[in-house]
Enzyme design. Structure first.
Site, short mmCIF file in Angstrom:
data_model
loop_
_atom_site.label_atom_id
_atom_site.label_comp_id
_atom_site.label_asym_id
_atom_site.label_seq_id
_atom_site.Cartn_x
_atom_site.Cartn_y
_atom_site.Cartn_z
N THR A 58 -67.81 -17.26 92.74
CA THR A 58 -68.67 -17.46 93.47
C THR A 58 -69.37 -18.15 93.71
OG1 THR A 58 -70.58 -15.17 93.22
CG2 THR A 58 -70.02 -16.87 90.68
N ASN A 59 -71.00 -18.14 93.89
CA ASN A 59 -72.04 -18.80 94.33
C ASN A 59 -73.58 -18.92 93.99
OD1 ASN A 59 -73.65 -17.26 96.56
ND2 ASN A 59 -71.35 -16.93 97.36
N ARG A 60 -74.25 -19.66 94.72
CA ARG A 60 -75.13 -20.17 93.91
C ARG A 60 -76.25 -18.97 94.33
NH1 ARG A 60 -77.11 -25.28 95.30
NH2 ARG A 60 -78.92 -25.11 94.05
#
Ligand code: PMT
Length: 218
Positions: free
Chosen positions: A21-23
């Site tokens: 995933t990412n931030r």
């Protein structure tokens, strides 16, 4: 007007307990959805997993992966007048999802990834969307030129560019500072809370929607 907004990260599963995933917190897309709804627009928010509450008077479709988001957008974009892509969609996803938790074995582990569908890039050709198309660009260098490249390649009417290497703005922050990159000019907006910025973006985007011609494929 009828407005579709994508928000948040996507989650690409690796095995039953792990994912890529990412931030992205979803704050930018959710505040935009709330600001459009506050101005009386009919809003559909399609979002990856976040911890945020859905803003009042906003229709909501939760999704998990880039493929889920692609399917949801393709199903609904046809009846929209404005589409704003604020989500941070994974560009790559594991080729296969292991059915069991991956066990520790050697010192290194190689994951094989494959490209996901470019949802924004599909809007004009694959989905046949002729309304006002707004992309975001998350850049760490050459902000304006990279955003302009996305504007042209993806046939957007506007790209909202943020420099995600700057502390205090962009991913998972309550503030942002953006450049509005239009085909013929660029308009910088001041550093502001995402709430304040979203109200300004609604003004710019609705003005664009009221004044632009429908998109036709070249
Ligand atoms: O969620 P927050 O914590 O509030 O953070 C906000 C934000 C930084 C995520 C937001 O402001 C932002 O920049 N969103 C776009 C993030 C991104 O992935 O940008 P990109 O330059 O990689 O992608 C360009 C555009 O294509 C974006 O509109 C993106 O939604 C879209 N895209 C990208 C890949 C893909 N497979 N499909 C897409 O539709």
């Amino acid at each position: 007007m009828k407005v579709l907004i994508t928000a948040g990260p996507t989650r690409e599963p690796i095995d039953p307990v792990r994912y890529l995933t990412n931030r992205s917190s979803g704050k930018m897309g959710y505040t935009l959805a709330g600001a459009f709804a506050h101005e009386g627009h009919s809003v559909l928010l399609i979002s990856g997993p976040t911890h945020l509450d859905v803003p009042a008077n906003v229709d909501f479709i939760p999704v998990e992966t880039a493929a889920d988001m692609h399917d949801a957008v393709s199903k609904h974009i046809g009846r929209m007048e404005i589409a704003v892509f604020a989500a941070a969609v994974a560009d790559y996803t594991p080729i296969c999802v292991e059915p069991q938790k991956i066990k520790k074995s050697g010192d290194t582990l190689t994951l094989q990834l494959t490209r996901t569908a470019d949802i924004l890039g599909s809007a004009r050709h694959a989905f046949g969307f002729t309304g006002t198309l707004v992309g975001f660009a998350a850049e760490t260098e050459n902000l304006e030129s990279n955003a302009r490249d996305k504007l042209i390649r993806k046939h957007c009417d506007l790209v909202v560019a943020n420099d995600v290497s700057q502390p205090g703005i962009g991913f998972d922050s309550d503030h942002n500072q953006v450049l509005l990159v239009y085909p013929a000019h660029t308009h910088p907006l001041h550093l502001a809370s995402k709430h304040e910025l979203s109200m300004q973006l609604v003004e710019h985007i609705t003005h664009l929607a009221r004044t632009k011609r429908p998109f036709h494929l070249p």
